[in-house]
Design a protein around this motif. Structure first.
Motif, PDB file in Angstrom:
ATOM      1  N   ASP A  32     -20.572  62.218 -27.790  1.00 55.45           N
ATOM      2  CA  ASP A  32     -21.235  62.187 -27.015  1.00 55.45           C
ATOM      3  C   ASP A  32     -22.081  63.363 -25.934  1.00 55.45           C
ATOM      4  O   ASP A  32     -22.814  63.926 -26.901  1.00 55.45           O
ATOM      5  CB  ASP A  32     -20.156  61.766 -25.352  1.00 55.45           C
ATOM      6  CG  ASP A  32     -20.361  60.600 -24.573  1.00 55.45           C
ATOM      7  OD1 ASP A  32     -22.180  61.558 -24.049  1.00 55.45           O
ATOM      8  OD2 ASP A  32     -20.435  59.500 -24.608  1.00 55.45           O
ATOM      9  N   ASP A  51     -20.107  56.749 -26.708  1.00 50.88           N
ATOM     10  CA  ASP A  51     -20.661  55.693 -25.349  1.00 50.88           C
ATOM     11  C   ASP A  51     -22.020  56.422 -25.516  1.00 50.88           C
ATOM     12  O   ASP A  51     -22.622  55.582 -24.121  1.00 50.88           O
ATOM     13  CB  ASP A  51     -20.000  55.409 -24.412  1.00 50.88           C
ATOM     14  CG  ASP A  51     -19.034  56.582 -24.141  1.00 50.88           C
ATOM     15  OD1 ASP A  51     -19.258  56.933 -23.432  1.00 50.88           O
ATOM     16  OD2 ASP A  51     -18.441  55.609 -23.236  1.00 50.88           O
ATOM     17  N   ASP A  53     -22.305  58.188 -22.708  1.00 50.65           N
ATOM     18  CA  ASP A  53     -22.569  58.236 -20.978  1.00 50.65           C
ATOM     19  C   ASP A  53     -22.444  59.832 -20.474  1.00 50.65           C
ATOM     20  O   ASP A  53     -23.204  60.141 -19.370  1.00 50.65           O
ATOM     21  CB  ASP A  53     -21.284  57.555 -20.044  1.00 50.65           C
ATOM     22  CG  ASP A  53     -19.896  58.240 -20.702  1.00 50.65           C
ATOM     23  OD1 ASP A  53     -19.782  59.244 -21.798  1.00 50.65           O
ATOM     24  OD2 ASP A  53     -18.768  57.877 -20.107  1.00 50.65           O
ATOM     25  N   ARG A  67     -22.781  54.769 -32.686  1.00 46.57           N
ATOM     26  CA  ARG A  67     -22.583  54.077 -31.181  1.00 46.57           C
ATOM     27  C   ARG A  67     -21.168  53.296 -30.712  1.00 46.57           C
ATOM     28  O   ARG A  67     -21.299  52.176 -30.689  1.00 46.57           O
ATOM     29  CB  ARG A  67     -23.851  53.467 -30.385  1.00 46.57           C
ATOM     30  CG  ARG A  67     -23.590  52.922 -29.351  1.00 46.57           C
ATOM     31  CD  ARG A  67     -25.893  52.543 -28.651  1.00 46.57           C
ATOM     32  NE  ARG A  67     -26.510  52.800 -28.545  1.00 46.57           N
ATOM     33  CZ  ARG A  67     -26.853  54.193 -27.877  1.00 46.57           C
ATOM     34  NH1 ARG A  67     -26.086  54.064 -26.508  1.00 46.57           N
ATOM     35  NH2 ARG A  67     -28.007  55.027 -28.403  1.00 46.57           N
ATOM     36  N   PRO A  69     -19.117  51.318 -27.370  1.00 44.88           N
ATOM     37  CA  PRO A  69     -19.358  50.518 -26.114  1.00 44.88           C
ATOM     38  C   PRO A  69     -18.465  51.425 -24.633  1.00 44.88           C
ATOM     39  O   PRO A  69     -17.324  52.439 -25.221  1.00 44.88           O
ATOM     40  CB  PRO A  69     -18.711  48.958 -26.179  1.00 44.88           C
ATOM     41  CG  PRO A  69     -17.500  49.573 -27.298  1.00 44.88           C
ATOM     42  CD  PRO A  69     -18.064  50.276 -27.998  1.00 44.88           C
ATOM     43  N   PRO A  70     -19.369  51.435 -23.695  1.00 50.58           N
ATOM     44  CA  PRO A  70     -17.951  52.254 -22.369  1.00 50.58           C
ATOM     45  C   PRO A  70     -16.706  51.605 -22.306  1.00 50.58           C
ATOM     46  O   PRO A  70     -16.349  52.472 -22.458  1.00 50.58           O
ATOM     47  CB  PRO A  70     -19.432  51.784 -22.084  1.00 50.58           C
ATOM     48  CG  PRO A  70     -20.114  50.525 -21.532  1.00 50.58           C
ATOM     49  CD  PRO A  70     -20.379  50.663 -23.894  1.00 50.58           C
ATOM     50  N   ASP A  76     -13.760  59.088 -26.938  1.00 51.96           N
ATOM     51  CA  ASP A  76     -14.781  59.295 -27.524  1.00 51.96           C
ATOM     52  C   ASP A  76     -14.008  60.530 -28.892  1.00 51.96           C
ATOM     53  O   ASP A  76     -14.253  60.701 -29.428  1.00 51.96           O
ATOM     54  CB  ASP A  76     -15.915  60.041 -27.334  1.00 51.96           C
ATOM     55  CG  ASP A  76     -17.099  59.341 -26.411  1.00 51.96           C
ATOM     56  OD1 ASP A  76     -16.771  57.610 -26.136  1.00 51.96           O
ATOM     57  OD2 ASP A  76     -17.551  59.695 -25.518  1.00 51.96           O
ATOM     58  N   THR A 233     -13.566  49.850 -31.016  1.00 56.31           N
ATOM     59  CA  THR A 233     -14.160  49.396 -29.940  1.00 56.31           C
ATOM     60  C   THR A 233     -14.234  48.241 -29.310  1.00 56.31           C
ATOM     61  O   THR A 233     -14.929  48.088 -28.433  1.00 56.31           O
ATOM     62  CB  THR A 233     -15.686  49.122 -30.721  1.00 56.31           C
ATOM     63  OG1 THR A 233     -15.735  47.655 -31.549  1.00 56.31           O
ATOM     64  CG2 THR A 233     -16.525  50.313 -31.876  1.00 56.31           C
TER      65      THR A 233
END
Length: 242
Positions: A32, A51, A53, A67, A69-70, A76, A233
């Motif tokens: 990330d 993700d 963020d 990538r 998902p949040p 991570d 995920t």
């Protein structure tokens, strides 16, 4: 291509001291916002995962970017460890994973114990210290000249670690039992010019030591099996989002 060692750049705190380096033959992964730190240092990752963020720059295109998902079970850093493990790495050097949020710091220490439980070794680089873990094995530190009052500490991650031996340090243990509610191994010191060993017959230890100390040789008491699993995920039912 298979790798034996992996360096991971996280999104957390970076400190003064030796600059992170990608040595020849190392797999480099940005987790990330760790990509922002790599770019600032002029370094390029082999993989980028997260993700995103906490990433301020653009996310690279291509199959080297993963990538996530949040909302998911795996943080991570664990996803980055899984990518490195699946490509053969068993030794991990991790920057930007200590300091900042205390929950992230605790989680990342637990991930070092996870690596150790499968026969791997991870090093979290922090503010003048390194955090690692060993399961059913030993860390053998070469003779060194670490200054006095630069502490090495040993904690039980398991409920009880059996056969804990600390040799060559200022305070020693021989075949002791350490519980995870006891801090008997805190605030030890290297002896100038002497080699040192921290070993455990059964269980997992968390060890913190000065960043200027030489990295230890890892000795395992038996072969380990299993792996860290595939990238996850999804969100388990236990963590279902309302």
């Amino acid at each position: 291509m298979a790798y034996e060692r992996c360096v991971i750049f996280g999104a957390g705190e970076y400190y003064e001291g030796p600059a992170p380096a990608i040595e020849k033959g190392m797999l480099a992964i940005a987790a990330d916002g760790g990509l922002d730190h790599m770019r600032a240092m002029g370094l390029s990752p082999d993989f980028v995962i997260g993700d995103f963020d906490s990433l301020s720059g653009d996310v690279p295109d291509g199959d080297r970017s993963v990538r996530l998902p949040p909302q998911k079970d795996d943080p991570d850093l664990l996803s980055a460890l899984k990518v490195g493990w699946s490509r053969g790495a068993r030794e991990f050097h991790i920057y930007g994973a200590l300091g900042g949020r205390i929950d992230h710091t605790i989680a990342n220490m637990q991930l070092m114990a996870l690596l150790a439980s499968h026969g791997g070794i991870g090093y979290l680089y922090g503010d003048g210290s390194i955090v690692t873990a060993i399961a059913d094995g030993a860390l053998e530190f070469p003779a060194n000249h670490v200054a006095p009052r630069r502490m090495i500490s040993v904690f039980s991650h398991s409920d009880v670690c059996h056969g804990v031996t600390i040799a060559g340090l200022k305070y020693v243990l021989e075949g002791a039992a350490l519980a995870n509610t006891v801090v008997q191994g805190v605030s030890n010191e290297f002896v100038d010019g002497s080699a040192a060993t921290v070993s455990v017959e059964s269980g997992t230890l968390i060890i913190t030591f000065p960043i200027e100390a030489p990295l230890p040789v890892v000795r395992l008491r038996h072969p380990f099996g299993g792996d860290l699993g595939a990238l996850d995920t999804t969100v388990s039912s236990a963590l279902a989002v309302r």
